[in-house]
Design a protein around this motif. Sequence first.
Motif, PDB file in Angstrom:
ATOM      1  N   PRO A  31      46.895 -53.779 -11.320  1.00  0.00           N
ATOM      2  CA  PRO A  31      46.400 -53.355 -12.551  1.00  0.00           C
ATOM      3  C   PRO A  31      45.335 -52.696 -12.642  1.00  0.00           C
ATOM      4  CG  PRO A  31      46.976 -55.994 -12.477  1.00  0.00           C
ATOM      5  CD  PRO A  31      47.191 -54.992 -10.977  1.00  0.00           C
ATOM      6  N   VAL A  32      44.941 -51.969 -13.774  1.00  0.00           N
ATOM      7  CA  VAL A  32      43.731 -51.238 -14.105  1.00  0.00           C
ATOM      8  C   VAL A  32      42.704 -51.987 -14.668  1.00  0.00           C
ATOM      9  CG1 VAL A  32      42.828 -49.237 -15.506  1.00  0.00           C
ATOM     10  CG2 VAL A  32      45.077 -48.918 -14.619  1.00  0.00           C
ATOM     11  N   HIS A  33      41.591 -51.640 -14.003  1.00  0.00           N
ATOM     12  CA  HIS A  33      40.348 -52.500 -14.786  1.00  0.00           C
ATOM     13  C   HIS A  33      39.144 -51.565 -14.731  1.00  0.00           C
ATOM     14  CE1 HIS A  33      42.141 -56.641 -13.482  1.00  0.00           C
ATOM     15  NE2 HIS A  33      42.441 -55.946 -12.385  1.00  0.00           N
ATOM     16  N   VAL A  34      38.623 -51.432 -16.022  1.00  0.00           N
ATOM     17  CA  VAL A  34      37.672 -50.304 -16.296  1.00  0.00           C
ATOM     18  C   VAL A  34      36.290 -50.786 -16.261  1.00  0.00           C
ATOM     19  CG1 VAL A  34      36.793 -48.525 -18.090  1.00  0.00           C
ATOM     20  CG2 VAL A  34      39.400 -48.710 -17.803  1.00  0.00           C
ATOM     21  N   THR A  35      35.660 -50.510 -15.250  1.00  0.00           N
ATOM     22  CA  THR A  35      34.401 -50.997 -15.110  1.00  0.00           C
ATOM     23  C   THR A  35      33.205 -50.167 -15.640  1.00  0.00           C
ATOM     24  OG1 THR A  35      33.843 -49.821 -13.084  1.00  0.00           O
ATOM     25  CG2 THR A  35      34.800 -51.899 -12.704  1.00  0.00           C
ATOM     26  N   PRO A  36      32.139 -50.452 -16.039  1.00  0.00           N
ATOM     27  CA  PRO A  36      31.141 -49.897 -16.866  1.00  0.00           C
ATOM     28  C   PRO A  36      30.526 -48.553 -16.106  1.00  0.00           C
ATOM     29  CG  PRO A  36      30.332 -52.293 -17.121  1.00  0.00           C
ATOM     30  CD  PRO A  36      31.727 -52.033 -16.079  1.00  0.00           C
ATOM     31  N   THR A  37      30.561 -48.804 -14.811  1.00  0.00           N
ATOM     32  CA  THR A  37      30.080 -47.445 -13.941  1.00  0.00           C
ATOM     33  C   THR A  37      30.943 -46.593 -13.984  1.00  0.00           C
ATOM     34  OG1 THR A  37      28.770 -48.963 -12.464  1.00  0.00           O
ATOM     35  CG2 THR A  37      29.487 -47.082 -11.853  1.00  0.00           C
ATOM     36  N   THR A  38      32.179 -46.916 -13.900  1.00  0.00           N
ATOM     37  CA  THR A  38      33.541 -45.721 -14.083  1.00  0.00           C
ATOM     38  C   THR A  38      33.513 -45.322 -15.152  1.00  0.00           C
ATOM     39  OG1 THR A  38      34.628 -46.925 -12.034  1.00  0.00           O
ATOM     40  CG2 THR A  38      36.070 -45.593 -13.652  1.00  0.00           C
ATOM     41  N   SER A  39      33.586 -46.063 -16.144  1.00  0.00           N
ATOM     42  CA  SER A  39      33.440 -45.612 -17.607  1.00  0.00           C
ATOM     43  C   SER A  39      32.234 -44.785 -17.905  1.00  0.00           C
ATOM     44  CB  SER A  39      33.395 -46.703 -18.685  1.00  0.00           C
ATOM     45  OG  SER A  39      33.403 -46.358 -19.816  1.00  0.00           O
ATOM     46  N   LEU A  81      43.441 -39.345  -6.561  1.00  0.00           N
ATOM     47  CA  LEU A  81      43.577 -40.334  -5.643  1.00  0.00           C
ATOM     48  C   LEU A  81      42.220 -41.188  -5.642  1.00  0.00           C
ATOM     49  CD1 LEU A  81      45.418 -38.925  -2.445  1.00  0.00           C
ATOM     50  CD2 LEU A  81      46.019 -40.761  -4.216  1.00  0.00           C
ATOM     51  N   ILE A  82      40.989 -40.392  -5.604  1.00  0.00           N
ATOM     52  CA  ILE A  82      39.685 -40.989  -5.694  1.00  0.00           C
ATOM     53  C   ILE A  82      39.417 -41.853  -7.191  1.00  0.00           C
ATOM     54  CG2 ILE A  82      37.366 -40.536  -5.765  1.00  0.00           C
ATOM     55  CD1 ILE A  82      37.712 -38.371  -3.952  1.00  0.00           C
ATOM     56  N   ILE A  83      39.713 -40.934  -7.995  1.00  0.00           N
ATOM     57  CA  ILE A  83      39.852 -41.814  -9.544  1.00  0.00           C
ATOM     58  C   ILE A  83      40.551 -42.971  -9.704  1.00  0.00           C
ATOM     59  CG2 ILE A  83      39.981 -41.529 -11.835  1.00  0.00           C
ATOM     60  CD1 ILE A  83      39.276 -38.707 -11.574  1.00  0.00           C
ATOM     61  N   ASN A  84      41.866 -43.107  -8.954  1.00  0.00           N
ATOM     62  CA  ASN A  84      42.720 -44.369  -9.149  1.00  0.00           C
ATOM     63  C   ASN A  84      42.251 -45.282  -8.266  1.00  0.00           C
ATOM     64  OD1 ASN A  84      45.344 -45.440  -9.361  1.00  0.00           O
ATOM     65  ND2 ASN A  84      45.256 -45.541  -6.873  1.00  0.00           N
ATOM     66  N   ALA A  85      41.446 -45.157  -7.266  1.00  0.00           N
ATOM     67  CA  ALA A  85      40.744 -46.216  -6.434  1.00  0.00           C
ATOM     68  C   ALA A  85      39.498 -46.594  -7.098  1.00  0.00           C
ATOM     69  CB  ALA A  85      40.461 -45.862  -5.208  1.00  0.00           C
ATOM     70  N   PRO A 177      19.096 -26.887 -11.140  1.00  0.00           N
ATOM     71  CA  PRO A 177      18.714 -27.356 -12.613  1.00  0.00           C
ATOM     72  C   PRO A 177      19.966 -27.759 -13.590  1.00  0.00           C
ATOM     73  CG  PRO A 177      17.364 -25.453 -11.830  1.00  0.00           C
ATOM     74  CD  PRO A 177      18.310 -25.789 -10.785  1.00  0.00           C
ATOM     75  N   GLN A 178      20.977 -27.034 -13.234  1.00  0.00           N
ATOM     76  CA  GLN A 178      22.228 -27.062 -13.985  1.00  0.00           C
ATOM     77  C   GLN A 178      23.034 -28.273 -13.665  1.00  0.00           C
ATOM     78  OE1 GLN A 178      21.731 -24.843 -11.643  1.00  0.00           O
ATOM     79  NE2 GLN A 178      23.589 -24.540 -10.481  1.00  0.00           N
ATOM     80  N   ALA A 179      22.598 -29.138 -12.645  1.00  0.00           N
ATOM     81  CA  ALA A 179      23.302 -30.420 -12.150  1.00  0.00           C
ATOM     82  C   ALA A 179      22.898 -31.530 -12.973  1.00  0.00           C
ATOM     83  CB  ALA A 179      23.040 -30.713 -10.786  1.00  0.00           C
ATOM     84  N   SER A 180      23.625 -32.442 -13.333  1.00  0.00           N
ATOM     85  CA  SER A 180      23.635 -33.796 -13.698  1.00  0.00           C
ATOM     86  C   SER A 180      23.872 -34.967 -12.803  1.00  0.00           C
ATOM     87  CB  SER A 180      24.532 -33.919 -14.825  1.00  0.00           C
ATOM     88  OG  SER A 180      24.506 -32.766 -15.989  1.00  0.00           O
ATOM     89  N   LEU A 181      22.884 -35.931 -13.068  1.00  0.00           N
ATOM     90  CA  LEU A 181      23.164 -37.197 -12.148  1.00  0.00           C
ATOM     91  C   LEU A 181      23.766 -38.250 -13.134  1.00  0.00           C
ATOM     92  CD1 LEU A 181      22.046 -38.580  -9.557  1.00  0.00           C
ATOM     93  CD2 LEU A 181      20.323 -39.549 -10.888  1.00  0.00           C
ATOM     94  N   VAL A 182      25.081 -38.645 -12.384  1.00  0.00           N
ATOM     95  CA  VAL A 182      25.987 -39.609 -13.169  1.00  0.00           C
ATOM     96  C   VAL A 182      26.167 -40.539 -12.166  1.00  0.00           C
ATOM     97  CG1 VAL A 182      26.833 -37.871 -14.828  1.00  0.00           C
ATOM     98  CG2 VAL A 182      27.914 -38.341 -12.586  1.00  0.00           C
ATOM     99  N   PRO A 183      26.362 -41.852 -12.748  1.00  0.00           N
ATOM    100  CA  PRO A 183      26.902 -43.018 -11.880  1.00  0.00           C
ATOM    101  C   PRO A 183      28.040 -42.753 -11.378  1.00  0.00           C
ATOM    102  CG  PRO A 183      27.060 -43.769 -14.164  1.00  0.00           C
ATOM    103  CD  PRO A 183      26.265 -42.325 -14.253  1.00  0.00           C
ATOM    104  N   TYR A 184      28.279 -43.201 -10.127  1.00  0.00           N
ATOM    105  CA  TYR A 184      29.714 -43.275  -9.401  1.00  0.00           C
ATOM    106  C   TYR A 184      29.840 -44.530  -8.769  1.00  0.00           C
ATOM    107  CZ  TYR A 184      32.883 -41.431  -6.155  1.00  0.00           C
ATOM    108  OH  TYR A 184      34.062 -41.100  -5.330  1.00  0.00           O
ATOM    109  N   LEU A 185      31.307 -45.066  -8.854  1.00  0.00           N
ATOM    110  CA  LEU A 185      31.400 -46.130  -7.969  1.00  0.00           C
ATOM    111  C   LEU A 185      32.130 -45.710  -6.663  1.00  0.00           C
ATOM    112  CD1 LEU A 185      31.917 -49.403  -8.180  1.00  0.00           C
ATOM    113  CD2 LEU A 185      34.530 -48.695  -9.199  1.00  0.00           C
ATOM    114  N   VAL A 186      31.739 -46.110  -5.700  1.00  0.00           N
ATOM    115  CA  VAL A 186      32.101 -45.451  -4.253  1.00  0.00           C
ATOM    116  C   VAL A 186      33.446 -46.493  -3.935  1.00  0.00           C
ATOM    117  CG1 VAL A 186      31.845 -45.586  -1.838  1.00  0.00           C
ATOM    118  CG2 VAL A 186      29.844 -44.781  -3.531  1.00  0.00           C
ATOM    119  N   PRO A 187      34.587 -45.918  -3.724  1.00  0.00           N
ATOM    120  CA  PRO A 187      35.848 -46.898  -3.333  1.00  0.00           C
ATOM    121  C   PRO A 187      35.700 -47.680  -2.079  1.00  0.00           C
ATOM    122  CG  PRO A 187      36.612 -44.624  -4.196  1.00  0.00           C
ATOM    123  CD  PRO A 187      34.973 -44.721  -3.875  1.00  0.00           C
TER     124      PRO A 187
END
Length: 250
Positions: A31-39, A81-85, A177-187
């Motif tokens: 089943p899918v579980h959406v965590t705050p970090t992935t959201s 595949l990464i997003i799925n994990a 300068p054009q890059a953004s820092l975003v949270p990421y969940l390491v599988p």
Amino acid sequence: GTGGHASIPLPDNALVYLAKAISALGTRRLPVHVTPTTSDFINALAERQPEPMALSLRSLLNPAVTDQVLKRKIEDKKQALIINAMLRNTASPTILRAGEKTNVIPTQAEADIDCRILPGQTPESLRSELELLLGKALSRQRDRLEVKFTRTSLPTESPPQTALTESIKKALSRHVPQASLVPYLVPGATDARFLRPRGMTVYGFWPTLPQVDHATVHGLNERLPLDSFQFALQLLWDVVTEFAGSDQQR
């Protein structure tokens, strides 16, 4: 299962039961579980994409259509595949053991399954998901299968907004300068799981240039281009010096 001479096939071969279980793990998803970090990660990606891709990315957060979006809308299958994990507990068969001689049907067959648990999930919730999936796959033979954990650990996270992330943002703005820092969940798993319970803030931050092929990690010919290696060292040096000189360390 029942053991015996291989010249007489048996209806309750342990290897056949295990094969059904492995096939189920390889072809069905938990089943899918959406965590705050992935959201936060998905929404941050969507903000930088034009429509309709932005809409497709946000649709990943809807468990009712997640699999359809991953299959039909994400063209880069490695990224899919990464997003799925990042969106579900995972179970990957890695080692099989059964039998000692070709002409003997073994009474027992075993498989090692590498499972990764999302934040907010537990070994007990994973067990429930696995038993439900395997129960459907083996039907009447479910009692032939035993699921047991040999080692467990709970997933950990650091909050997305800290003094350290501010230092990373400042260093990043100087180099890209054009890059953004975003949270990421390491599988995968890291040694951060030993440090965070002790109150330490830990992030997996290793910046690479866009042309880096991350698919080689832990694989054949694992590699990193020299220019990306140099870029990462310079950026990380600035992160450390920025944070070390900050009055907001924590």
